[in-house]
Design an enzyme around this catalytic site. Structure first.
Site, PDB file in Angstrom:
ATOM      1  N   ASP A  57      -6.119  -4.935  -4.630  1.00 19.64           N
ATOM      2  CA  ASP A  57      -5.881  -3.539  -4.240  1.00 19.64           C
ATOM      3  C   ASP A  57      -4.547  -3.023  -4.777  1.00 19.64           C
ATOM      4  OD1 ASP A  57      -7.136  -5.362  -2.527  1.00 19.64           O
ATOM      5  OD2 ASP A  57      -6.999  -4.081  -0.774  1.00 19.64           O
ATOM      6  N   ASP A  83       0.802  -1.222   0.000  1.00 22.11           N
ATOM      7  CA  ASP A  83       0.000   0.000   0.000  1.00 22.11           C
ATOM      8  C   ASP A  83       0.841   1.280   0.000  1.00 22.11           C
ATOM      9  OD1 ASP A  83      -2.551  -1.082  -0.174  1.00 22.11           O
ATOM     10  OD2 ASP A  83      -2.724  -1.388   1.988  1.00 22.11           O
TER      11      ASP A  83
HETATM   12  N1  GLY Z   1      -6.892  -2.620   1.629  1.00 21.68           N
HETATM   13  C1  GLY Z   1      -7.645  -1.874   0.718  1.00 21.68           C
HETATM   14  C2  GLY Z   1      -9.081  -1.901   0.936  1.00 21.68           C
HETATM   15  O1  GLY Z   1      -9.565  -2.184   2.028  1.00 21.68           O
HETATM   16  O2  GLY Z   1      -9.767  -1.586   0.010  1.00 21.68           O
END
Ligand code: GLY
Length: 379
Positions: free
Chosen positions: A161, A98
């Site tokens: 993601d 992330d």
């Molecule tokens: N980890 C990214 C989401 O919860 O969308």
């Protein structure tokens, strides 16, 4: 991308309301990094929660507000958010797939506007760490680190993601002239295309690969309802993420993939335009994730921009169904409350559902600004 006069009037009036509200909210929350709001008051992840994956979105909102208003106060709040994230750059456990969500809307956004060398450095350090998560046999970027207290083996886990974090790598290649970052991003996108997307163009949240041999082992339901289900925020990340990989690589296979995912998403939008947490959640209990609607809207608008013509208009129409449904049903316009979106859901099986989450607000603002042409392109 042509909006009718009525459509543009709605977008401009809605953006004006958001702008008016955020003028007040930003003053109240200037020293915070919000994730949610409790009783209408932003919480703060600046301290112990500094490693949390959403901690770039407040800075991103402030940069978008700076684009709209040129008010220095927004710039200062965004830069403070960026500086607070520095402790993460010195802590392996606070860095993961992330990194793009944290440093694209803060450091890289700042660098794009100010050319500040400290911001460039932060962006490149975050990109280097992200690239270091690449599994060169399986050609995927590893998702999370090991979870404290858990003996689950995540070495071969990749998640949908991550598609939204690849632009950090594309940016790093552009910025340094070194193709390696972009090669890793494009390889990960290709692996995702081959292993996450089902025949009907719904996508899995988590895929596990053998971390040594590189082959796919199985998929998991992750934050959605269950294995084989269709977590809507994940569909949104995929829709927008493949569109972005197309923009950065110009490889039409990514564009075609984004279009197929968009087609699946549009076919599943309920009549009222409100998006559930999972397109395959049990029909007797409707749980909403308004952040999924905001993210998918950004992807659809961006796809419309890339395609143009009649196809583009279809994507735009879908976004113009989702955004007014959010504005009418799932947003707090009360200026005494700090949040915009009211019905975001982090994960189907969490205890808490339908509450404010900062990335919902960020993408709602970004979608409106894409439509008026005021957006700072973050991704
Ligand atoms: N980890 C990214 C989401 O919860 O969308």
């Amino acid at each position: 991308m042509q909006l009718s006069r009525d459509e543009m009037t709605w977008v401009q009036e809605t953006l004006e309301k958001v702008k008016h509200k955020l003028e007040k909210v930003s003053k109240r929350s200037k020293d915070k990094i919000p994730y949610t709001a409790v009783g209408g008051v932003h919480d703060d992840k600046s301290g112990d929660g500094i490693g949390w994956w959403t901690n770039g979105f407040w800075g991103g909102m402030m940069w978008q507000m700076y684009m709209l208003t040129k008010e220095e106060s927004y710039k200062e709040i965004a830069m403070e958010n960026e500086r607070k994230l520095d402790v993460c750059l010195m802590d392996y456990d606070k860095l993961d797939h992330d990194n793009g969500f944290k440093w694209l809307p803060t450091a890289v956004a700042c660098y794009r506007i100010t050319k500040d060398t400290a911001s460039r450095n932060r962006g490149l350090l975050a990109a280097g760490n992200l690239a270091g998560r690449y599994n060169s046999v399986g050609k995927f970027i590893r998702a999370w680190n090991d979870w404290p207290g858990s003996d689950e083996d995540h070495r071969g886990w990749a998640i949908i993601d991550c598609m939204m974090n690849l632009p950090l790598l594309y940016w790093a290649s552009e910025e340094t002239g070194d193709p390696r970052f972009g090669q890793i991003a494009a390889n990960h996108a290709y692996t995702t295309m081959q292993n996450f997307i089902r025949e009907d163009y719904s996508v899995c949240h988590i895929v596990e690969f053998d971390p040594v041999g590189g082959k796919m082992v199985r998929s998991y339901g992750g934050q959605g309802y269950g294995e084989g289900s269709s977590w809507t925020r994940g569909q949104g990340w995929a829709l927008y993420g493949f569109t972005l990989s197309y923009i950065h690589t110009k490889n039409v296979i990514f564009l075609k993939t984004a279009e197929k995912i968009a087609g699946y998403f549009m076919d599943n939008i309920p009549k009222n335009g409100l998006i559930p947490v999972d397109f395959r959640q049990p029909a007797n209990l409707f749980i909403e994730d308004s952040s999924a609607a905001a993210i998918a809207s950004c992807g659809l608008i961006e796809l419309a921009r890339q395609k143009g013509g009649e196809d583009g208009r279809l994507y735009l129409d879908a976004a113009l169904k989702l955004l007014p449904a959010l504005a009418a049903n799932s947003i707090s316009w009360d200026e005494r409350e700090d949040h915009l979106l009211t019905k975001c859901t982090a994960a189907y099986h969490d205890e808490m559902h339908e509450f404010p989450i900062i990335y919902g607000d960020y993408y709602f603002l970004e979608a409106l600004m894409k439509l008026t042409g005021d957006e700072l392109f973050i991704w």
